[in-house]
Write a protein that holds these residues in place. Structure first.
Motif, PDB file in Angstrom:
ATOM      1  N   ILE A 185       0.842  -1.212   0.000  1.00  0.00           N
ATOM      2  CA  ILE A 185       0.000   0.000   0.000  1.00  0.00           C
ATOM      3  C   ILE A 185       0.874   1.258   0.000  1.00  0.00           C
ATOM      4  CG2 ILE A 185      -1.977  -1.122   1.103  1.00  0.00           C
ATOM      5  CD1 ILE A 185      -1.058   0.325   3.743  1.00  0.00           C
ATOM      6  N   ARG A 186       2.155   1.082  -0.270  1.00  0.00           N
ATOM      7  CA  ARG A 186       3.043   2.247  -0.354  1.00  0.00           C
ATOM      8  C   ARG A 186       2.524   3.216  -1.415  1.00  0.00           C
ATOM      9  NH1 ARG A 186       8.448   2.910   1.248  1.00  0.00           N
ATOM     10  NH2 ARG A 186       8.722   0.656   1.566  1.00  0.00           N
ATOM     11  N   TYR A 187       2.524   4.496  -1.088  1.00  0.00           N
ATOM     12  CA  TYR A 187       2.065   5.592  -1.951  1.00  0.00           C
ATOM     13  C   TYR A 187       0.545   5.692  -2.059  1.00  0.00           C
ATOM     14  CZ  TYR A 187       6.972   5.109  -3.205  1.00  0.00           C
ATOM     15  OH  TYR A 187       8.326   4.966  -3.138  1.00  0.00           O
ATOM     16  N   LEU A 188      -0.184   4.806  -1.383  1.00  0.00           N
ATOM     17  CA  LEU A 188      -1.638   4.958  -1.301  1.00  0.00           C
ATOM     18  C   LEU A 188      -2.039   5.659  -0.012  1.00  0.00           C
ATOM     19  CD1 LEU A 188      -2.886   1.474  -2.594  1.00  0.00           C
ATOM     20  CD2 LEU A 188      -2.744   3.631  -3.859  1.00  0.00           C
ATOM     21  N   VAL A 189      -1.182   5.551   0.991  1.00  0.00           N
ATOM     22  CA  VAL A 189      -1.394   6.236   2.268  1.00  0.00           C
ATOM     23  C   VAL A 189      -0.113   6.979   2.621  1.00  0.00           C
ATOM     24  CG1 VAL A 189      -3.039   4.492   3.093  1.00  0.00           C
ATOM     25  CG2 VAL A 189      -0.611   4.252   3.642  1.00  0.00           C
ATOM     26  N   ALA A 190      -0.220   7.945   3.534  1.00  0.00           N
ATOM     27  CA  ALA A 190       0.971   8.637   4.015  1.00  0.00           C
ATOM     28  C   ALA A 190       1.892   7.628   4.694  1.00  0.00           C
ATOM     29  CB  ALA A 190       0.577   9.741   4.995  1.00  0.00           C
ATOM     30  N   GLU A 191       3.182   7.832   4.567  1.00  0.00           N
ATOM     31  CA  GLU A 191       4.137   6.854   5.086  1.00  0.00           C
ATOM     32  C   GLU A 191       3.971   6.575   6.588  1.00  0.00           C
ATOM     33  OE1 GLU A 191       7.343   4.069   4.604  1.00  0.00           O
ATOM     34  OE2 GLU A 191       5.700   4.876   3.397  1.00  0.00           O
ATOM     35  N   PRO A 192       3.723   7.590   7.432  1.00  0.00           N
ATOM     36  CA  PRO A 192       3.490   7.275   8.848  1.00  0.00           C
ATOM     37  C   PRO A 192       2.277   6.368   9.061  1.00  0.00           C
ATOM     38  CG  PRO A 192       3.934   9.622   8.569  1.00  0.00           C
ATOM     39  CD  PRO A 192       3.748   9.050   7.205  1.00  0.00           C
ATOM     40  N   VAL A 193       1.272   6.505   8.204  1.00  0.00           N
ATOM     41  CA  VAL A 193       0.088   5.642   8.302  1.00  0.00           C
ATOM     42  C   VAL A 193       0.439   4.215   7.902  1.00  0.00           C
ATOM     43  CG1 VAL A 193      -2.227   5.213   7.377  1.00  0.00           C
ATOM     44  CG2 VAL A 193      -1.514   7.549   7.942  1.00  0.00           C
ATOM     45  N   ARG A 194       1.209   4.075   6.842  1.00  0.00           N
ATOM     46  CA  ARG A 194       1.625   2.734   6.403  1.00  0.00           C
ATOM     47  C   ARG A 194       2.420   2.028   7.505  1.00  0.00           C
ATOM     48  NH1 ARG A 194       5.742  -0.155   4.016  1.00  0.00           N
ATOM     49  NH2 ARG A 194       7.215   1.573   4.223  1.00  0.00           N
ATOM     50  N   LEU A 195       3.332   2.757   8.128  1.00  0.00           N
ATOM     51  CA  LEU A 195       4.148   2.182   9.192  1.00  0.00           C
ATOM     52  C   LEU A 195       3.294   1.833  10.417  1.00  0.00           C
ATOM     53  CD1 LEU A 195       7.272   4.522   8.908  1.00  0.00           C
ATOM     54  CD2 LEU A 195       7.057   2.153   8.102  1.00  0.00           C
ATOM     55  N   TYR A 196       2.308   2.673  10.712  1.00  0.00           N
ATOM     56  CA  TYR A 196       1.418   2.409  11.848  1.00  0.00           C
ATOM     57  C   TYR A 196       0.603   1.142  11.603  1.00  0.00           C
ATOM     58  CZ  TYR A 196      -1.912   3.253  15.624  1.00  0.00           C
ATOM     59  OH  TYR A 196      -2.687   3.125  16.759  1.00  0.00           O
ATOM     60  N   ILE A 197       0.077   1.003  10.399  1.00  0.00           N
ATOM     61  CA  ILE A 197      -0.718  -0.179  10.051  1.00  0.00           C
ATOM     62  C   ILE A 197       0.136  -1.438  10.204  1.00  0.00           C
ATOM     63  CG2 ILE A 197      -1.803  -1.396   8.118  1.00  0.00           C
ATOM     64  CD1 ILE A 197      -2.810   1.365   7.150  1.00  0.00           C
ATOM     65  N   ALA A 198       1.371  -1.378   9.713  1.00  0.00           N
ATOM     66  CA  ALA A 198       2.269  -2.534   9.807  1.00  0.00           C
ATOM     67  C   ALA A 198       2.615  -2.850  11.261  1.00  0.00           C
ATOM     68  CB  ALA A 198       3.533  -2.275   8.994  1.00  0.00           C
ATOM     69  N   ALA A 199       2.898  -1.813  12.044  1.00  0.00           N
ATOM     70  CA  ALA A 199       3.309  -2.018  13.432  1.00  0.00           C
ATOM     71  C   ALA A 199       2.206  -2.642  14.267  1.00  0.00           C
ATOM     72  CB  ALA A 199       3.750  -0.680  14.029  1.00  0.00           C
ATOM     73  N   HIS A 200       0.950  -2.313  13.948  1.00  0.00           N
ATOM     74  CA  HIS A 200      -0.181  -2.818  14.733  1.00  0.00           C
ATOM     75  C   HIS A 200      -0.935  -3.936  14.019  1.00  0.00           C
ATOM     76  CE1 HIS A 200       0.645   1.122  16.574  1.00  0.00           C
ATOM     77  NE2 HIS A 200       0.153   0.590  17.673  1.00  0.00           N
ATOM     78  N   ASN A 201      -0.363  -4.393  12.897  1.00  0.00           N
ATOM     79  CA  ASN A 201      -0.934  -5.521  12.172  1.00  0.00           C
ATOM     80  C   ASN A 201      -2.417  -5.329  11.860  1.00  0.00           C
ATOM     81  OD1 ASN A 201      -0.566  -8.048  10.930  1.00  0.00           O
ATOM     82  ND2 ASN A 201      -1.359  -9.145  12.703  1.00  0.00           N
ATOM     83  N   LEU A 202      -2.778  -4.123  11.410  1.00  0.00           N
ATOM     84  CA  LEU A 202      -4.170  -3.806  11.118  1.00  0.00           C
ATOM     85  C   LEU A 202      -4.583  -4.373   9.756  1.00  0.00           C
ATOM     86  CD1 LEU A 202      -4.366  -0.067  12.271  1.00  0.00           C
ATOM     87  CD2 LEU A 202      -4.985  -2.117  13.563  1.00  0.00           C
ATOM     88  N   TYR A 203      -5.832  -4.789   9.666  1.00  0.00           N
ATOM     89  CA  TYR A 203      -6.492  -5.190   8.419  1.00  0.00           C
ATOM     90  C   TYR A 203      -5.939  -6.484   7.799  1.00  0.00           C
ATOM     91  CZ  TYR A 203      -7.577  -0.224   8.813  1.00  0.00           C
ATOM     92  OH  TYR A 203      -7.943   1.006   9.269  1.00  0.00           O
TER      93      TYR A 203
END
Length: 205
Positions: A185-203
């Motif tokens: 999902i790189r470039y579909l969301v802001a990079e801090p959001v992408r990292l947050y999603i990965a860190a918390h294993n969302l979705y």
């Protein structure tokens, strides 16, 4: 009198399309600030927790001083209605001309919202054209005019305009789907959001 715009939604997660819409509104109608209002318990939707969605929203908007994240919905009991949000914000920001940013699909249903006829006249409406359905700008405008006429038949006057946004075919549901099948999902969301999603294993489930 200051001009402010409300941008409400689940933001599950917030993506570049949301940010483009807000930035366009900021300049198209010269509003002083965009007030992002994440919904607490949206009806008919299963979402990530409010805390996760709120943190992603803060991360995505923190670099723009014209963006403010509101917690006005955070402690509201029961069903959250748009008109209550606006009434509460009017108390916080008096002497304001209000704009409400909404997608075309939601705007079509405005006459059926709780106290929708009353709400329709309390603010100006900024409509984000549908990006994924293949409609042209002319078709989006026609749909808005149909809503306007429907309300006019019931003696309700509404002020609206389409937002002139770049057409980016991205949605929160697409992002969730890509994560579920382990696509980038790189470039579909802001990079801090992408990292947050990965860190918390969302979705991922």
């Amino acid at each position: 009198m200051q001009q402010l715009a409300i941008f409400g939604g689940t933001f599950d997660p917030i993506h570049w399309g949301h940010l483009l819409i807000a930035e366009t509104a900021l300049h198209q109608v010269s509003v002083k600030q965009i007030i992002w209002v994440p919904s607490l318990n949206p009806p008919h939707k299963q979402t990530a927790s409010f805390e996760h969605r709120l943190e992603m929203l803060k991360q995505a908007t923190k670099d723009n001083p014209a963006f403010t994240v509101s917690l006005i919905e955070a402690n509201r009991p029961g069903t959250s209605y748009a008109i209550n949000t606006l009434i509460d914000l009017c108390a916080v920001y008096p002497n304001t001309r209000w704009y409400w940013i909404v997608g075309l699909d939601a705007f079509q249903t405005l006459p059926r919202w709780y106290r929708g006829h009353e709400l329709a006249q309390m603010c100006d409406w900024l409509i984000a054209p549908r990006l994924l359905g293949g409609e042209t700008i002319a078709q989006s405008e026609l749909i808005c005019k149909q809503v306007e006429q429907h309300l006019a038949n019931q003696s309700v006057i509404i002020r609206w305009q389409l937002l002139h946004i770049p057409l980016v075919g991205v949605s929160s549901s697409l992002i969730r789907q890509l994560i579920h099948v382990r696509q980038s999902i790189r470039y579909l969301v802001a990079e801090p959001v992408r990292l947050y999603i990965a860190a918390h294993n969302l979705y991922s489930k």
